[in-house]
Design a protein around this motif. Structure first.
Motif, PDB file in Angstrom:
ATOM      1  N   ASP A 180      -9.771  -1.142  -2.867  1.00  0.00           N
ATOM      2  CA  ASP A 180      -8.568  -0.466  -2.373  1.00  0.00           C
ATOM      3  C   ASP A 180      -8.912   0.592  -1.338  1.00  0.00           C
ATOM      4  O   ASP A 180      -8.264   0.679  -0.294  1.00  0.00           O
ATOM      5  N   TYR A 181      -9.932   1.406  -1.626  1.00  0.00           N
ATOM      6  CA  TYR A 181     -10.347   2.474  -0.714  1.00  0.00           C
ATOM      7  C   TYR A 181     -11.851   2.377  -0.530  1.00  0.00           C
ATOM      8  O   TYR A 181     -12.605   2.416  -1.502  1.00  0.00           O
ATOM      9  N   ILE A 182     -12.299   2.251   0.714  1.00  0.00           N
ATOM     10  CA  ILE A 182     -13.731   2.264   1.011  1.00  0.00           C
ATOM     11  C   ILE A 182     -14.023   3.535   1.807  1.00  0.00           C
ATOM     12  O   ILE A 182     -13.246   3.897   2.701  1.00  0.00           O
ATOM     13  N   THR A 204     -11.525   1.785  16.262  1.00  0.00           N
ATOM     14  CA  THR A 204     -11.899   0.373  16.406  1.00  0.00           C
ATOM     15  C   THR A 204     -12.793  -0.072  15.252  1.00  0.00           C
ATOM     16  O   THR A 204     -12.600  -1.151  14.686  1.00  0.00           O
ATOM     17  N   ALA A 205     -13.770   0.767  14.915  1.00  0.00           N
ATOM     18  CA  ALA A 205     -14.669   0.429  13.813  1.00  0.00           C
ATOM     19  C   ALA A 205     -13.932   0.394  12.483  1.00  0.00           C
ATOM     20  O   ALA A 205     -14.159  -0.498  11.648  1.00  0.00           O
ATOM     21  N   MET A 206     -13.037   1.348  12.270  1.00  0.00           N
ATOM     22  CA  MET A 206     -12.281   1.370  11.021  1.00  0.00           C
ATOM     23  C   MET A 206     -11.355   0.168  10.917  1.00  0.00           C
ATOM     24  O   MET A 206     -11.183  -0.422   9.839  1.00  0.00           O
ATOM     25  N   CYS A 216      -7.702   0.182   2.545  1.00  0.00           N
ATOM     26  CA  CYS A 216      -7.704   1.444   3.280  1.00  0.00           C
ATOM     27  C   CYS A 216      -9.139   1.886   3.525  1.00  0.00           C
ATOM     28  O   CYS A 216      -9.993   1.732   2.644  1.00  0.00           O
ATOM     29  N   VAL A 217      -9.398   2.415   4.716  1.00  0.00           N
ATOM     30  CA  VAL A 217     -10.698   2.984   5.053  1.00  0.00           C
ATOM     31  C   VAL A 217     -10.550   4.493   5.164  1.00  0.00           C
ATOM     32  O   VAL A 217      -9.669   4.989   5.879  1.00  0.00           O
ATOM     33  N   VAL A 218     -11.394   5.220   4.443  1.00  0.00           N
ATOM     34  CA  VAL A 218     -11.450   6.680   4.534  1.00  0.00           C
ATOM     35  C   VAL A 218     -12.854   7.019   5.008  1.00  0.00           C
ATOM     36  O   VAL A 218     -13.831   6.788   4.287  1.00  0.00           O
ATOM     37  N   LEU A 229      -7.252   5.233   7.454  1.00  0.00           N
ATOM     38  CA  LEU A 229      -6.482   4.220   8.176  1.00  0.00           C
ATOM     39  C   LEU A 229      -6.088   3.096   7.238  1.00  0.00           C
ATOM     40  O   LEU A 229      -6.939   2.510   6.561  1.00  0.00           O
ATOM     41  N   HIS A 230      -4.799   2.814   7.176  1.00  0.00           N
ATOM     42  CA  HIS A 230      -4.263   1.616   6.531  1.00  0.00           C
ATOM     43  C   HIS A 230      -4.018   0.564   7.598  1.00  0.00           C
ATOM     44  O   HIS A 230      -3.708   0.892   8.750  1.00  0.00           O
ATOM     45  N   LYS A 231      -4.108  -0.711   7.217  1.00  0.00           N
ATOM     46  CA  LYS A 231      -3.854  -1.781   8.172  1.00  0.00           C
ATOM     47  C   LYS A 231      -2.429  -1.671   8.724  1.00  0.00           C
ATOM     48  O   LYS A 231      -1.472  -1.493   7.977  1.00  0.00           O
TER      49      LYS A 231
END
Length: 305
Positions: A180-182, A204-206, A216-218, A229-231
């Motif tokens: 869920d969260y990375i 861009t990387a996220m 989600c990327v944190v 960032l959420h898609k």
């Protein structure tokens, strides 16, 4: 209200911390100033962080059948962390981290020891235990197949999965789709995606990491703060808190433990990221990863900018 319930699946180490005025050059011998034996390991550090904040926390991992292993259990018990499911491995040393502190930074070498024998079957046998928690927090100082099994089992159980991808390595799509969260730092983000994450390339990387499966990327950005960032949504940046730095060891672990606690407690993501940033900042004001983990009282009484 029930306490937030967090299960941490990961490493336990004894940190051997050497303080010196500067880092030695290649081939150089320096005289150090102090040496400390401090409980550590990303998994244990994050468990302590979550527990100190008020989370009902369970630690799952492996230690050796030695005095370091016994000491690590005692330290965790001081923070009311459940250690019933930490496996003691015979004829194997407890994991060690050799840490050099100098110039307000650190350099770390990890020797896995018993952490390398934390196996998927150990995790799978604890399905009932994992099912009793809200958040499953995983790192990569245990075998990749074990971390992957933990994420997959947690997702099957409908749990929220936070993956701290450290130390960074390429990860299977089947694992990432369960996350869920990375929570990579900038260098880990670059390793995972192969994309330079500096400047305008951060988003861009996220976005590339999101395409691999996580919801989600944190990303933690050191003195620049963090971003999430959420898609399909806009990038959100959160400023860092600035404090006098004593020891940066464990700052990322404090962040992840704080994030896990906040999400388990029902914070919105933006609030959870701000909270995790404050926990991380507070942690660097003391020596030692676990010793530096703040309580709620610490957060309330100390004003940081």
């Amino acid at each position: 209200m029930n306490k937030p319930r967090i299960v941490v699946i990961g490493s336990l180490n004894m940190d051997i911390v050497v303080e010196t005025s500067r880092f030695p050059r290649v081939g150089e011998t320096l005289t150090g100033e102090h040496v400390h034996f401090i409980p550590g390991g990303k998994g244990a550090n994050q468990a302590v962080a979550a527990a100190r904040l008020g989370g009902q926390t369970t630690m799952i991992g492996s230690i050796g059948d030695d005095m370091f292993g016994k000491s690590l259990i005692e330290y965790l018990n001081q923070d009311a962390i459940s250690t019933d499911h930490i496996k003691r491995i015979a004829d194997t040393p407890t994991g060690i981290a050799s840490i050099t502190l100098a110039e307000s930074d650190n350099r770390i070498v990890v020797i896995p020891g018993a952490n390398a024998k934390c196996l998927p079957e150990h995790i799978q046998a604890l399905e009932q235990v994992i099912s009793e928690h809200d958040i499953v927090l995983v790192q990569l100082e245990i075998p990749l197949e074990t971390a992957s099994a933990a994420c997959e089992l947690a997702k099957k159980l409908g749990k929220t999965v936070i993956l701290n991808p450290a130390p960074a390595r390429k990860l299977p799509e089947s694992m990432l789709k369960c996350v869920d969260y990375i929570t990579p730092n900038r260098l880990e983000l670059e390793t995972l995606t192969g994309i330079d994450a500096s400047g305008d390339q951060l988003q861009t990387a996220m976005e590339a990491l999101l395409e691999m499966g996580p919801s989600c990327v944190v990303t933690t950005l050191g003195e620049e703060g963090s971003a999430f960032l959420h898609k399909g949504e806009s990038l959100v940046k959160v400023s860092a808190y600035h404090v006098p730095v004593v020891d940066t060891t464990g700052a990322g672990d404090a962040y992840n433990g704080g994030l896990a606690y906040a999400l388990a407690a029902g914070y919105a993501l933006n609030e959870a990221v701000v909270f995790a940033s404050k926990v991380s900042a507070m942690s660097v004001t003391k020596l030692g990863a676990q010793a530096g983990m703040p309580t709620q009282a610490d957060l309330n009484k100390l004003s940081i900018q």
